[in-house]
Enzyme design. Sequence first.
Site, PDB file in Angstrom:
ATOM      1  N   LYS A 233      -9.385  -6.637  -1.420  1.00 44.33           N
ATOM      2  CA  LYS A 233     -10.038  -6.085  -2.609  1.00 44.33           C
ATOM      3  C   LYS A 233     -11.138  -7.001  -3.113  1.00 44.33           C
ATOM      4  CE  LYS A 233      -6.462  -3.054  -4.478  1.00 44.33           C
ATOM      5  NZ  LYS A 233      -5.528  -2.796  -5.587  1.00 44.33           N
TER       6      LYS A 233
ATOM      7  N   LYS B  23      -6.920   2.868   6.366  1.00 50.10           N
ATOM      8  CA  LYS B  23      -5.899   3.523   5.552  1.00 50.10           C
ATOM      9  C   LYS B  23      -6.529   4.616   4.676  1.00 50.10           C
ATOM     10  CE  LYS B  23      -4.184   1.336   1.894  1.00 50.10           C
ATOM     11  NZ  LYS B  23      -3.428   0.502   0.946  1.00 50.10           N
TER      12      LYS B  23
ATOM     13  N   LYS C  15      -7.463   5.810  -2.174  1.00 53.96           N
ATOM     14  CA  LYS C  15      -8.082   6.379  -3.369  1.00 53.96           C
ATOM     15  C   LYS C  15      -9.509   5.908  -3.536  1.00 53.96           C
ATOM     16  CE  LYS C  15      -3.895   6.530  -6.112  1.00 53.96           C
ATOM     17  NZ  LYS C  15      -2.989   5.786  -6.982  1.00 53.96           N
TER      18      LYS C  15
END
Length: 336
Positions: free
Chosen positions: A115, A198, A201
Site C-alpha cells: 500500500k 488480486k 476494491k
Amino acid sequence: MAFQRRIFSGIQPTGNLHLGNYLGAVRNWVALQAEYECIFCMVDMHAITASLLDPDELRRSTRELAAAMIASGIDPEKNILFNQSQNPDHATLAWIFNCVARMGWMNRMTQFKEKAGKDRENVSLGLFAYPALMAADILVYKATHVPVGEDQKQHLELTRDIAQKFNFDYQKEIFPLTEPQIFGTATRVMSLRDGMKKMSKSDPSDQSRINMTDTADQIADKIKRAKTDPDALPDSIDGLEGRPEAANLMGIYAALAGQTLEQAVADCAGRGFAEFKKLLTEVAVSHLAPITAEMRRLTADPGYVDGILRKGGERARELSAPVVAEIYDTVGFLRP
Ligand code: AMP
Ligand code: TRP
C-alpha cells in the site's frame, strides 16, 4: 486456560464490495454463524488509514456494507454487527498494542509495503499501525478464530505475536492465540483483467471486479470481457497450471455453483471460453441478483441499518468492557 470459542472478523467500508470479499469472507461468515458466537465489524477506522475520506461517502459505504452483509445472510440478531468506531475500546487497546509491537515486525508487513509503495515517507502513521489496530479488534473480545481471505494471514500471525508478547511480558495468560480460518474454494479471487493480481476494491479499473451492486447486464459484460487464453478448458486441475485466468474463472464458477474445483473442471472439460463464460454468467447472476436486490431494499431505509449498527455497538461494548478493565489492571492504568 481455555478460551471460549468466539469468532471475529472485519471488513473495510471503502466502497466497491466485490466478489472476492463475498467468496473469500462474507459467505464463510454466513456458514459460521449457525454454530458459533460471531462478531462482524465494519472497520471504518481502518478505512481512513490509506487517506481521509469524504465523510458522507464513508457513512454511505458503511451502511451499504452492513446492508450487503445482511442481504448475504448474516443475521444481525444472532450475531453482533456494528461499525468499529462505535466501540472506542478498539482504539484504547490498539494504543497499548502500538507499545507492544516492534518496529521490525511492522516493517515486515507485506500489505503495508504494497500500500505504501515507493511513497513510504508520505503515508499516514495509521497505515503503518494498521495491523496493531486489527490485533486490537480481535483481542478486545478475546476472539479465538478469525475467518478471512488468504491475504490477511500475515496480519493474523502478527496478532498472535502481539498476544504472546503481551502475555509473556505481564506473565499472565490474558489473550488467546487466535487461529485464522481460511477456507472455501475461493480464498483468493483474482482480477478479471489480470489473473496474477488480486481482485481489489482499489483497482482503478471497474472491469477488474464484479461488484455486489452490479446489475445482471454489468456482470454479463464484465465476464464477457474478462481476460482468457486461447485454449479450451482442461479436463483436470493440473491442466489449469500456468493458466491463471482460466484457474481464476473456474475457481469462481466452482464457488458460485457450490461445487468442488474437481467437479467444476470435470463438468466444463473441453469447453471453449465463449461457452463457459455463458455458464459462468448464469451462475453469477442467479447467485448474486437476489443479494443485490435485498441490498437495494435495505439501503433505501438507512434508519433500519443505523438501528442495527447502534444496537450491535452496544452489545460489542458490553463484551469488551470487562476485557478492557482487565487490561487496565494488568498494565497499571487506574480505572475510571
Ligand atoms: P478488505 O476488502 O480488504 O476489507 O477485505 C475484506 C475481506 O475480504 C478479508 O477477509 C479479505 O481477506 C477478503 N478478500 C479481499 N479481497 C479478496 C480476494 N480478492 N479474494 C478473496 N478474499 C478477499
Ligand atoms: N485488514 C482486514 C482486511 O483488509 C480488515 C480487518 C480489520 C479485519 N480488522 C480485522 C479482519 C479483524 C479480521 C479481523 O481485510
